[in-house]
Design an enzyme around this catalytic site. Structure first.
Site, PDB file in Angstrom:
ATOM      1  N   HIS A   1      -1.251  -1.717 -11.036  1.00 12.08           N
ATOM      2  CA  HIS A   1      -3.140  -0.809  -9.820  1.00 12.08           C
ATOM      3  C   HIS A   1      -4.252  -1.447 -10.527  1.00 12.08           C
ATOM      4  O   HIS A   1      -4.200  -1.772 -10.965  1.00 12.08           O
ATOM      5  CB  HIS A   1      -2.676   0.664 -10.898  1.00 12.08           C
ATOM      6  CG  HIS A   1      -3.533   1.015  -9.343  1.00 12.08           C
ATOM      7  ND1 HIS A   1      -5.441   1.402  -9.167  1.00 12.08           N
ATOM      8  CD2 HIS A   1      -3.358   1.504  -8.031  1.00 12.08           C
ATOM      9  CE1 HIS A   1      -5.475   1.988  -7.906  1.00 12.08           C
ATOM     10  NE2 HIS A   1      -4.139   2.476  -7.436  1.00 12.08           N
TER      11      HIS A   1
ATOM     12  N   ASP B   1       3.464   5.994  -6.870  1.00 15.97           N
ATOM     13  CA  ASP B   1       4.723   5.973  -6.222  1.00 15.97           C
ATOM     14  C   ASP B   1       5.947   6.589  -6.816  1.00 15.97           C
ATOM     15  O   ASP B   1       6.711   6.004  -6.197  1.00 15.97           O
ATOM     16  CB  ASP B   1       4.367   4.763  -5.527  1.00 15.97           C
ATOM     17  CG  ASP B   1       3.681   4.537  -4.013  1.00 15.97           C
ATOM     18  OD1 ASP B   1       3.424   5.654  -3.968  1.00 15.97           O
ATOM     19  OD2 ASP B   1       2.772   3.338  -4.828  1.00 15.97           O
TER      20      ASP B   1
ATOM     21  N   HIS C   1       0.964  -1.392   0.368  1.00 15.57           N
ATOM     22  CA  HIS C   1      -0.258  -0.090   0.018  1.00 15.57           C
ATOM     23  C   HIS C   1       1.014   0.959   0.083  1.00 15.57           C
ATOM     24  O   HIS C   1       1.104   1.296  -0.748  1.00 15.57           O
ATOM     25  CB  HIS C   1      -0.905  -0.345   1.755  1.00 15.57           C
ATOM     26  CG  HIS C   1      -1.693   0.896   0.865  1.00 15.57           C
ATOM     27  ND1 HIS C   1      -2.561   2.238   0.366  1.00 15.57           N
ATOM     28  CD2 HIS C   1      -2.838   1.206   2.088  1.00 15.57           C
ATOM     29  CE1 HIS C   1      -3.476   2.273   0.319  1.00 15.57           C
ATOM     30  NE2 HIS C   1      -3.727   2.100   1.828  1.00 15.57           N
TER      31      HIS C   1
END
Ligand code: CMC
Length: 433
Positions: free
Chosen positions: A312, A368, A273
């Protein structure tokens, strides 16, 4: 010609075990799992359930907060596109929007800013509490614990049925998260703690608490202050992700919001996460040079390693946040110098986006992929990256919590299970085993 059926908002289910047919209402392309319960073979059966490990296709709530269209790469908070909010808004304005549902007027925003600014101090006991952690304690471990500890300082927070009490805790948690995060960082570095500076913006004050040394007043670089604010906006909410689900689930027991937010922080701490931004930097370091990329891509395709910052569960298109962060990275580099890892990241992305392996699996850069490069350029250590994510995500957690508590359909979160264990067994005394 078969006669066309008149469209109806129902789903007809035939149970082939009994031959019985049921008509279930459909609302928002969804059936209610409880409507399955009437489906039974025998009258005294419990009734049918749906089985969905990891909630891959189960809506646990109706929500008005955040929309993600993963196929189109769309993200909106309360209807406003993330691109527009990142460009035109501030983190505090976005936090107000998420929690209250509407953008604030000028005076509403001023009132909100005043409240957040005037709740940034933490009790001195919290400072001592942080002091008690080992010198090398992970900042996220310190954050999880100190957010939980806040519940012991504010017993009034237990009155979760009262709207004004809830609002006060929202101000408190939003205001104190940067203070707790900065204290954790300073403890790790063995530096004295810096008290909040009410003259600075939300992000500017955070930078001051992180980096102020002997100067009497810390002046943040405007480009860095702005970039941090935008990063917080991009992380502010992402609908029913793991940590938001933890916040709602734990909060559904009617515990105080600090205890529920500590659970959300703990969920975010996990590498699947909030920890991926750190893993991207480690990966880029491991690759080491542009020349070495094709070899690394080979290893990814051989399934030896994953391309961190790619893929994702929801986005099957470019994560819109990654696009914004990529641009932002250059604004930060203009201020502090280019992060040499960016060349490896750009080339990696270029190759991956053209490669059949990634194209066919719809693997695109996620939030990210570039955020760690910016944090690193700002001089922040890798283990602080998930803490920064937590500060940004706090308004989202609180908005999801508020929505859950005011939703008449919600009850304590309590999933069912399919029990496949042993039947009733006779207890064997230890002497006979
Ligand atoms: N590199 C290589 N292959 C990948 C990757 C990747 N990063 N991600 C997915 N795949 C492949 C995977 O091997 C699988 O292939 P196949 O069907 O042939 O077995 C397919 O794509 C689907 O993957 P999955 O693991 O079933 O997908 P998921 O929805 O369960 O996982 C994910 C989503 C984000 C955990 C995963 O894409 C991943 O591990 N990415 C790298 C870690 C990362 O960047 N995480 C940050 C997520 S965004 C921030 C947040 O939500 O907190």
């Amino acid at each position: 010609m078969p006669k066309e059926a008149t469209p109806k908002d129902t789903l007809t289910v035939t149970d082939n075990r009994t031959g019985k047919t049921y008509e279930l209402p459909v609302e928002n392309d969804t059936i209610r799992a409880m409507d399955l319960r009437q489906i039974k073979v025998k009258d005294d059966d419990f009734g049918m359930m749906s089985y969905d490990p990891a909630y891959k296709n189960t809506a646990s709530t109706k929500s008005n907060i955040t929309l993600i269209n993963g196929g189109q790469g769309v993200l909106r908070y309360r209807g406003y596109p993330i691109e527009e909010l990142a460009e035109k808004s501030s983190f505090l304005e976005v936090s107000y929007l998420l929690y209250n549902g509407e953008l604030p007027t000028r005076s509403e925003l001023e009132g909100f800013r005043y409240q957040i600014t005037h709740h940034t101090m933490v009790h001195e006991n919290i400072r001592e509490f942080i002091d008690a952690f080992r010198y090398d304690a992970h900042p996220m471990g310190m954050l999880v614990s100190t957010v939980a500890a806040l519940s012991t300082f504010y017993p009034d927070a237990k009155d979760v049925e009262d709207k004004h009490t809830r609002q006060l805790q929202m101000y408190r948690l939003m205001a104190k998260m940067p203070t707790l995060a900065a204290y954790a960082y300073r403890h790790r570095r063995g530096l004295p703690y810096v008290y909040p500076d009410n003259d600075l913006s939300y992000s500017g004050n955070f930078l001051s608490m992180l980096f102020k040394m002997t100067e009497t007043k810390y002046t943040p670089k405007p480009a860095i202050e702005k970039a941090l604010d935008v990063l917080f906006i991009l992380h502010a909410d992402h609908e029913q992700n793991c940590s938001a689900t933890a916040m709602r689930g734990v909060g559904s027991s009617r515990v105080d919001p600090f205890s529920a937010a500590a659970a959300a922080c703990a969920a975010l701490y996990g590498p699947l996460h909030g920890g991926a931004n750190e893993a991207v930097i480690r990966m880029l370091n491991e690759i080491g040079s542009v020349k070495a990329i094709p070899e690394y891509i080979k290893r990814v395709k051989n399934r030896e390693v994953r391309l961190m910052g790619f893929g994702h569960r929801v986005y099957k298109n470019y994560d819109p946040r990654a696009l914004i962060i990529k641009k932002l990275a250059y604004q930060v580099f203009d201020e502090v110098g280019k992060n040499p890892l960016i060349d490896i990241a750009l080339e990696l992305e270029r190759i991956a986006l053209e490669d059949e392996y990634f194209v066919s699996k719809k693997l695109y850069p996620n939030v990210d992929f570039y955020s760690g490069l910016i944090y690193q350029s700002m001089g922040l250590p890798m283990d602080l990256f998930p803490v920064l994510f937590a500060i940004g995500r706090t308004p989202g957690w609180l908005s999801q919590w508020e929505e859950m508590l005011t939703d008449n359909e919600q009850r304590i979160a309590r999933p069912r299970q399919v029990y496949l264990g042993a039947g009733k067994r006779e207890y064997v005394p230890i002497s006979e085993r």
